[in-house]
Design an enzyme around this catalytic site. Structure first.
Site, PDB file in Angstrom:
ATOM      1  N   ARG A 264       0.749  -1.179  -0.032  1.00 33.28           N
ATOM      2  CA  ARG A 264       0.009   0.069   0.035  1.00 33.28           C
ATOM      3  C   ARG A 264       0.942   1.453  -0.066  1.00 33.28           C
ATOM      4  NH1 ARG A 264      -4.675   0.784   4.594  1.00 33.28           N
ATOM      5  NH2 ARG A 264      -3.009   1.023   5.884  1.00 33.28           N
TER       6      ARG A 264
ATOM      7  N   LYS B  96      -2.540   7.145   1.107  1.00 25.62           N
ATOM      8  CA  LYS B  96      -2.148   7.251   2.680  1.00 25.62           C
ATOM      9  C   LYS B  96      -1.081   8.426   2.722  1.00 25.62           C
ATOM     10  CE  LYS B  96      -2.227   4.600   6.806  1.00 25.62           C
ATOM     11  NZ  LYS B  96      -3.151   5.523   7.410  1.00 25.62           N
TER      12      LYS B  96
END
Ligand code: PXG
Length: 289
Positions: A50, A150
Site C-alpha cells: 500500500r 495514505k
C-alpha cells in the site's frame, strides 16, 4: 529510541529532517502505520504494498525497493529491541524550495521509520464501547485527494477529529458529499444487522484498510455474510452492532452513534467474536524477526 532516516539510525533527539522538506511544507509524502505482536509483524507485505501504491499515485519515487523497505522496517524494530511495536513509515518528497514544484525535490526523498508503541483510545472503551458522532467535515473526495492515498496530509481527518472533540467525543464518522458513511478519522467502520456484516465500499471515500480486509477475510472464513455496501446514517442508527477497525485501533466496539444507542448499548456478540479471531491471527500470522 532509535529512528531510521535514509539508512542510518539516530537517537530520538537527533532524528531530524530539513524544514524545507516538502513533507513538512506541504504534507507532500506518504505513510503507513504497522503493528508487530510478539515479534511478528502483522500484514507487513500488505502495508509495504500500500505504501508503494500511495507513492506511485503521487509520483513519488521511494529510494528503496519493497524488499529493502521490508528489511529496513525489521532492522528498525530490532534496533529498538521491541517485542510489540507500532511502526510508522514515512516517505517525504524531500528537501526543495518554498514552492510546490516537486521537481525541486528530485532525489531528496526522506525515508523515516519510527518504532514505538501506540494507544489510540483509552483501554476502557474496548470494554464498554465508544460513543461517536457524525461531523460536518466531509471526507476528501476520491476525485480530489483520493482517500486510498495514505498521504502525509491528514488535515481533512484532523478537522473531523477536532469537531468530535469539541462536541465531547473521541471519534468522528465522516460522510461523503451525498451523506453516505465514509469512515472515521483513522479507522474503517462496520455494522452488523441480523448477524450479517456491512461496511462501506472503498469507492465511498473510504481507505481500503488492512484491518478492514482482515475482518472481512475472518468473517468469510467463519461463514458470516459480508456486504461492501453504501450505508446511510439511518442504517447505522438501527444496526444491532457497530465497530471500528484500524491498525492503531485494532477492533473497537461502538455503542452509541449521534445519541442513538446501538443494540443493547454493549459491545455486540459478533464484534466480540471477530475481535477474538482477530487477536488469534495477530498471534500466529506475520513476518517473524
Ligand atoms: N481510515 C483511515 C483514514 C486511516 O488513516 C484506517 C482507515 C485503517 O486502515 P488500516 O490499514 O490501518 O486498517 C486508517 C489507518 C494514527 C493511525 O496514528 C491511524 C491509522 C493507522 C495507524 C495509526 O492515528 N489509520
Amino acid at each position: 529510541m532509535k529512528v531510521y532516516i535514509n539508512g542510518k539510525f539516530y537517537d530520538k533527539k537527533d532524528a531530524k529532517i530539513s524544514v524545507f522538506d516538502h513533507g513538512l511544507l506541504y504534507g507532500d509524502g506518504v505513510f503507513e502505520g504497522i503493528r508487530a505482536y510478539n515479534r511478528l509483524v502483522f500484514k507487513l507485505k500488505e502495508h509495504i504494498e500500500r505504501l508503494f501504491e500511495s507513492a506511485q499515485s503521487i509520483m513519488l519515487k521511494i529510494p528503496l525497493n519493497k524488499n529493502q523497505m521490508t528489511k529496513a522496517v525489521i532492522s528498525t524494530i530490532k534496533e529498538n529491541k521491541l517485542k510489540d511495536a507500532y511502526i510508522r513509515i514515512l516517505v517525504t518528497r524531500g528537501e526543495g524550495d518554498l514552492g510546490l514544484d516537486p521537481r525541486k525535490c528530485e532525489g531528496a526523498a526522506a525515508v523515516i521509520i519510527i518504532a514505538d508503541t501506540i494507544a489510540l483510545y483509552p483501554e476502557k472503551f474496548y470494554k464498554q464501547g465508544l460513543e461517536i458522532i457524525t461531523v460536518p467535515t466531509v471526507r476528501n473526495l476520491p476525485e480530489a485527494v483520493n482517500p486510498q492515498i495514505k498521504s502525509l496530509n491528514y488535515l481533512n481527518n484532523i478537522l473531523a477529529k477536532i469537531e468530535a472533540i469539541n462536541a465531547g467525543f473521541d471519534e468522528a464518522i465522516m460522510l461523503d458529499t451525498l451523506g453516505y458513511i465514509a469512515e472515521c478519522t483513522g479507522d474503517n467502520i462496520f455494522i452488523a444487522k441480523h448477524n450479517e456484516l456491512y461496511t462501506p465500499p472503498q469507492c465511498m471515500g473510504t481507505l481500503r484498510g488492512i484491518t478492514r480486509d482482515t475482518v472481512l477475510e475472518i468473517a468469510r472464513k467463519n461463514r458470516i455474510p459480508v456486504h461492501e455496501h453504501v450505508l446511510t446514517r439511518h442504517e447505522l442508527y438501527i444496526s444491532d452492532e457497530c465497530f471500528l477497525t484500524g491498525t492503531a485501533a485494532e477492533i473497537i466496539p461502538v455503542v452509541k452513534v449521534d445519541g442513538r444507542v446501538i443494540g443493547d448499548g454493549k459491545p455486540g456478540e459478533l464484534t466480540l467474536r471477530l475481535t477474538k479471531k482477530f487477536k488469534e491471527s495477530t498471534k500466529k500470522e506475520g513476518t517473524r524477526y
